[in-house]
Design an enzyme around this catalytic site. Sequence first.
Site, mmCIF file in Angstrom:
data_model
loop_
_atom_site.group_PDB
_atom_site.id
_atom_site.type_symbol
_atom_site.label_atom_id
_atom_site.label_comp_id
_atom_site.label_asym_id
_atom_site.label_seq_id
_atom_site.Cartn_x
_atom_site.Cartn_y
_atom_site.Cartn_z
ATOM 1 C CE LYS A 26 -12.535 -7.880 2.025
ATOM 2 N NZ LYS A 26 -11.114 -7.110 1.404
ATOM 3 N NE ARG A 34 -2.081 -7.704 -4.297
ATOM 4 C CZ ARG A 34 -2.890 -7.885 -2.978
ATOM 5 N NH1 ARG A 34 -2.035 -8.092 -2.055
ATOM 6 N NH2 ARG A 34 -4.078 -7.780 -3.194
ATOM 7 C CB SER A 41 -3.930 -6.864 4.484
ATOM 8 O OG SER A 41 -3.593 -5.795 4.152
ATOM 9 C CG HIS A 58 -1.843 -1.148 1.451
ATOM 10 N ND1 HIS A 58 -1.980 -1.795 2.409
ATOM 11 C CD2 HIS A 58 -2.680 -1.671 0.316
ATOM 12 C CE1 HIS A 58 -2.745 -2.691 2.380
ATOM 13 N NE2 HIS A 58 -3.279 -2.700 1.147
#
Length: 154
Positions: free
Chosen positions: A44, A93, A131, A20
């Site tokens: 989440k 990514r 994460s 990030h």
Amino acid sequence: MPMNKIAVFPGSFDPVTLGHYNIVKRAAVLFDKIIVAIGSNPDKKNLFTIEQRLLFLQQSFAEIDNVMVDSYRGLTIDYCKKVDAKYILRGLRNNSDFDFEKSIAQMNQDIEPEIETVFLVCPPHLTAISSSIVRDIYKNGGHIQQFIPPSVNI
Ligand code: ADP
């Protein structure tokens, strides 16, 4: 039309990582202002509270003048309108990021054609950092310092 180019970098940031940080640092020279915004997503399962995640973001970006941090509920596109941002910033990514992000960006384009999603590709050495893996390491007592910005005090 706002004179300022404001970008929102939305995410969970649970917690913020070097991935990030890399995206925000590089985008900070492209936009007048970047708002790193935690979208609260009830579906989440988060490890850190919104308050903790906001603090980690503040610690990460304190040195970059044109970066602010915030949190919001609801649709990212509605938050962008509220803060007058015409750009949504996202990091890529790999292909699965791309496939997922593409659909969201295309649907956001339908909903609000004036807001552009801008993607930055991460450098190869940060491709593996997520994460969710940082959370797993942390929950199991491992060291996460090498994956998060050095100024973050977790
Ligand atoms: P979300 O729940 O929206 O995926 P994240 O906090 O996981 O939120 O990610 C926020 C943004 O940062 C996303 O655009 C994601 O693709 C990007 N990102 C996450 N990790 C990296 C990384 N290692 N390199 C570049 N971008 C990343």
